[in-house]
Enzyme design. Structure first.
Site, PDB file in Angstrom:
ATOM      1  N   TYR A  51       0.831  -1.207   0.000  1.00  8.24           N
ATOM      2  CA  TYR A  51       0.000   0.000   0.000  1.00  8.24           C
ATOM      3  C   TYR A  51       0.868   1.262   0.000  1.00  8.24           C
ATOM      4  O   TYR A  51       0.586   2.239  -0.695  1.00  8.24           O
ATOM      5  CB  TYR A  51      -0.928   0.014   1.226  1.00  8.24           C
ATOM      6  N   LYS A  55       1.207   4.517  -2.661  1.00 10.44           N
ATOM      7  CA  LYS A  55       1.057   5.916  -2.256  1.00 10.44           C
ATOM      8  C   LYS A  55       2.263   6.743  -2.664  1.00 10.44           C
ATOM      9  O   LYS A  55       2.132   7.875  -3.157  1.00 10.44           O
ATOM     10  CB  LYS A  55       0.840   5.996  -0.739  1.00 10.44           C
ATOM     11  N   GLN A  99       0.326   4.489   8.880  1.00 10.47           N
ATOM     12  CA  GLN A  99      -0.084   3.253   8.198  1.00 10.47           C
ATOM     13  C   GLN A  99      -0.548   2.230   9.233  1.00 10.47           C
ATOM     14  O   GLN A  99       0.200   1.874  10.147  1.00 10.47           O
ATOM     15  CB  GLN A  99       1.086   2.693   7.386  1.00 10.47           C
ATOM     16  N   ASP A 124      -5.592  11.467   6.259  1.00 10.13           N
ATOM     17  CA  ASP A 124      -6.408  10.243   6.307  1.00 10.13           C
ATOM     18  C   ASP A 124      -7.803  10.535   6.853  1.00 10.13           C
ATOM     19  O   ASP A 124      -8.711   9.717   6.712  1.00 10.13           O
ATOM     20  CB  ASP A 124      -5.733   9.181   7.185  1.00 10.13           C
ATOM     21  N   GLY A 171     -21.375  -2.216   7.330  1.00 11.41           N
ATOM     22  CA  GLY A 171     -20.122  -2.018   8.064  1.00 11.41           C
ATOM     23  C   GLY A 171     -20.136  -0.676   8.765  1.00 11.41           C
ATOM     24  O   GLY A 171     -20.686   0.305   8.259  1.00 11.41           O
ATOM     25  N   GLY A 384      13.378  59.875  24.156  1.00 15.94           N
ATOM     26  CA  GLY A 384      12.239  58.974  23.967  1.00 15.94           C
ATOM     27  C   GLY A 384      12.153  58.320  22.604  1.00 15.94           C
ATOM     28  O   GLY A 384      11.050  58.054  22.125  1.00 15.94           O
ATOM     29  N   SER A 386      13.124  55.215  21.818  1.00 13.08           N
ATOM     30  CA  SER A 386      12.616  53.856  22.022  1.00 13.08           C
ATOM     31  C   SER A 386      11.125  53.880  22.331  1.00 13.08           C
ATOM     32  O   SER A 386      10.352  53.077  21.805  1.00 13.08           O
ATOM     33  CB  SER A 386      13.377  53.164  23.158  1.00 13.08           C
TER      34      SER A 386
END
Length: 849
Positions: A51, A55, A99, A124, A171, A384, A386
């Site tokens: 599988y 993929k 997986q 998934d 199912g 001033g 900053s």
């Protein structure tokens, strides 16, 4: 009439072709991007290997970068969980498949592993979050499990509308049955789920317009059970004995195909039906996840929550304000501004380092607008800048709703424990927490100190063992050191290593420069600096992002924060956003070096200069009494005096002219104090505009936070759209003396320069050694445009004395020492450290400001 076969091979090929075109389209707009997928396997089951190979083959065909991570059967649950978390944190991976089954010799809780996958990477569609969204009908906000999704695609190919049809699902597994029920239901079918306990299964199947089976029972459903004209989707993959086959077995579905094809209208074969569609849908989910990732990372697409200030009157102390605000977790802020979790290294809850790979990821993104905050020639108290930098960013972000990032320097212990105090801003325009900001931060300065000490030790060892050098090497305070300058000016880890290697630390007896590479220490220096090179992320009081990185002094070094921080921030804010950085001291000092050194190294072009002015500093320049830190201001500074103020505005005029020499628009920000009058503030604005400033506004961000700088922000926004003719002041290929003279005459207003003997010797030495084409970093007092700190306003008629010139070859500049300027300034008579202490019970720091 026999049933029409629904070929999963044909339809899946069409899906893969479409996905390949979509991936190619992504690469057209994002050349460095590729969807990423990880398949995580435990053990070595043959069926799982088959599988996975299918993929990986499909991913390669489409253009998805797929990686197979295979753990041994001895892997424990914690080891599997660790791998899942690694992939969750990897921004290059957009899909993660675990997986099943997990083939381990140890017991592993499969449900726990599945639910540890990040929902946005759960291609998934098996996590509880994605399953829950599907169950409640949020089909556009979840990943749909691949097999049911493939079944829906096959049903759509029949052209039969599902609305009102009766569907039976045999199912109830979490992978097929349960999500198939939900999908059919939300597509308006009437759905019945049958299982092992269902009574009279054949009767229920006989009522179905649409039948989907996923029970793993070979050929259990017989053709005679079916309703005439039904659609049959067979998800079963079972093996039965078949002596005619070389393997002795063959694959069949849950439905007896030969009898069913005569009653159904449409039927899927096994193999070749649902199987290929499962893989195709897995690829589709991966591409969809990659699309979501790109959409979330559009340039400048921030989802930021700003913090509302609770303004108090009178304004409390800086530390009280800082402690009253609860910062956002730094990882939340990082996510808000578009940083990935694997690009951020947390240092507690309020600080983080940002990895340099961020620049590579954002390389194709357009830059935002680049603003530098500078000032007039200041008083010893500072005016001033900053605070204005932070206030402006808060205004642009929280109030104008523009993406805005501040980039500031890390303060050193000198000002913090000396007399000026910290550099986090002040009032309601601060970087928080201020104690973290002003003290160790993440240890960058300590790393530089260690690197300097290593160089000193290497020189001592070389002198002791080989006695190859006769001159005594010079060493400065950490924030004025060449290694600090290298950190601030570097553009990558490789560039930093190269710069460190080129640092000249001595001259041999034969007159040749001795570098750290000659001493064999540059590799070790790079190791010490490998973490320091990463910018530090913090936040303002209003929740804006701030990079705090590098802290070179402006009067004895180049006085600007790091190029790397600016470059990352400019990418993060997007083309309509703003990055605001601060250049140390007055425009004649930090701004001149910002343009001629920092921008020359970075290749960045600034859009706006913000020039900070205050009433008190301009009055000082107009002839006011001496301003001394730690003593009360004279009455001239706290009472209205327009005559004194207007006389002092000559300094502001000169600094506006200095900024205009570089071709960048200027906005004057008048930082208002509570003792300033409206007439004084208006006068400064009027004279600033007359001097050529694009605009001038007074601001109250210290008292009002970002709201107090909203007018400034609007002015900056308009100025950033003006035509820009940025240029450097001088050509670096000019002789050393000519470059020094240009700065002295054009920026300081000197008549000429005078080179003292040592300086003249260095000009000759550096020219001979090949360093003459480096830019100039003047080491000069910040308290005057001239070399004499006592000369205020705009001094004229002076000759600038150059007593020495030193070379920072690794950093990439020469620095002349002007007048008596020291490179290792001392502390005042009463330093701040007398007032700084720790409460050993509460853990609070007292005395910082």
């Amino acid at each position: 009439m026999p049933a029409q076969i629904i070929s999963g091979k044909t339809i899946s090929a069409q899906v893969r072709g479409r996905l390949k075109e979509e991936v190619e389209g992504m690469r057209m707009t994002h050349p460095n991007f590729k969807p990423g997928l990880v398949v995580l396997q435990v053990g070595d089951r043959e069926d799982s290997n088959l599988y996975i190979s299918m993929k990986l083959k499909a991913a390669a065909e489409i253009g998805i970068s797929a990686v197979h991570v295979k753990l041994p059967r001895t892997a424990t649950e914690n080891e599997v969980m660790h791998r899942v978390m690694e992939v969750n944190e990897d921004s290059k991976i957009h899909g993660l498949i675990v997986q099943l089954p997990l083939d381990s010799v140890h017991t592993i809780n499969t449900e726990r592993i599945i639910n540890s996958v990040a929902p946005e990477k759960d291609v998934d569609g098996l996590t509880s979050i994605n399953a829950g969204k599907l169950a409640r009908g949020d089909l556009g906000d979840c990943f749909i499990p691949c097999t049911p999704n493939g079944c829906m695609e096959l049903i759509k190919q029949t052209g039969v509308s599902l609305a009102g049809k009766r569907a039976v699902v045999i199912g109830r597994s979490k992978i097929v049955g349960a999500p198939m029920h939900d999908l059919l239901l939300w597509n308006h079918a009437t759905v019945l789920t049958c299982h092992s306990k269902t009574a009279d299964l054949a009767s229920e199947v006989g009522k179905a317009d649409i039948l989907v089976t996923g029970i793993g029972k070979p050929e259990m459903v017989r053709g005679e059970w079916l309703k005439d004209g039904a659609i049959v989707i067979d998800c079963g993959i079972n093996t039965i004995a078949d002596s005619s086959r070389p393997s002795g077995k063959r694959i069949v579905g849950d439905v007896h195909y030969d009898s069913a094809k005569d009653k159904a209208a449409f039927i899927t074969p096994v193999p070749g039906g649902v199987g290929p569609m499962t893989v195709a849908m897995l690829m589709q989910n991966t591409v969809l996840s990659a699309k979501h990732f790109l959409q979330a990372q559009e340039p400048g697409k921030w989802n930021i929550n700003y913090t509302k200030l609770n303004l108090q009157r009178p304004v409390p102390s800086d530390v009280t304000i800082s402690r009253s605000c609860v910062p956002k977790p730094i990882e939340c802020l990082a996510k808000e501004v578009g940083l990935f979790s694997d690009e951020v290294e947390l240092y507690g809850r309020t600080k983080a380092k940002v990895q340099l790979k961020t620049i590579d990821r954002l390389q194709a993104q357009p830059d935002g607008k680049y603003v530098v905050v500078t000032g007039i020639t200041p008083t010893p108290l500072g005016e001033g800048k900053s605070t204005t930098t932070i206030g402006l960013v808060q205004a642009l972000g929280a109030h104008l709703k523009l993406n805005a990032f501040a980039c500031v320097r890390q303060p050193s212990q000198g000002p913090t424990f000396g007399i000026k105090g910290g550099a986090a801003g002040g009032g309601y325009s601060q970087v928080i927490p201020m104690e973290e900001f002003n003290l160790h931060l993440t240890g960058d300065i300590h790393a530089i100190t260690a690197a300097n000490n290593l160089v000193a030790a290497a020189i001592d060892a070389r002198m002791f063992h080989e006695a190859t050098q006769s001159d005594k090497a010079q060493f400065d305070i950490t924030v004025a050191s060449e290694i600090m300058a290298v950190l601030a000016l570097t553009t990558s880890l490789a560039d930093m290593k190269e710069r460190l290697a080129k640092m000249v630390v001595a001259t041999s007896r034969s007159g040749q420069p001795v570098t750290t590479e000659d001493l064999g220490v540059c590799g070790a220096l790079t190791v010490l600096m490998r973490d320091a090179i990463k910018p530090n992320l913090m936040q303002t009081l209003e929740g804006n992002p701030v990079f705090v990185h590098a802290g070179p002094f402006a009067n004895i070094a180049h006085g600007n924060s790091s190029i790397l921080a600016d470059k990352i921030a400019l990418k993060l804010v997007g083309p309509q956003g703003f990055v605001v950085t601060e250049a140390g001291f007055g425009a004649d000092i930090g701004m001149e070096k910002f343009f001629n050194i920092k921008c020359r190294n970075s290749g960045l072009k600034p859009h706006v200069v913000v020039l900070v002015a205050t009433v008190r500093a301009l009055k000082m320049h107009g002839g006011g009494p001496t301003v001394t830190a730690g003593t009360p201001l004279a009455k001239e500074y706290i009472e209205e005096n327009l005559v004194l103020l207007e006389a002092g505005c000559s300094n502001m005029r000169k600094q506006v002219e200095n900024a205009q020499l570089f071709g960048v628009p200027v906005v004057v920000a008048v930082n208002a104090f509570k003792t300033d009058t409206k007439a004084e503030l208006d006068l400064i604005c009027k004279l600033a505009k007359e001097a050529g400033a694009f605009d001038a506004v007074h601001c109250s961000h210290w008292a009002d936070g970002g709201a107090g700088a909203a007018d400034l922000a609007r002015a900056v926004q308009k100025a950033a759209d003006l035509p820009n003719s940025f240029k450097f002041l001088y050509d670096v290929e000019l002789p050393i003396v000519d470059k020094i003279r240009i700065i002295a005459q054009k920026i300081y207003g000197a008549d000429d320069i005078e080179l003292l003997p040592e300086a003249q010797h260095k000009v000759e030495l550096y020219s001979k050694q090949g360093f003459a084409s480096l830019p100039i970093c003047m080491a000069k007092t910040h308290l005057s445009l001239s070399h004499d700190a006592e000369k205020k306003g705009v001094p004229t008629g002076f000759v600038l004395p150059i007593r020495d010139i030193r070379a920072s070859v690794g950093a990439g500049f020469l620095y002349p020492l002007v007048g008596t300027m020291p490179t290792i300034p001392g502390l005042p008579t009463r330093p701040c450290f007398y007032d700084i202490d720790l409460d050993t019970e509460s853990g609070e720091v007292h005395g910082l400001f």
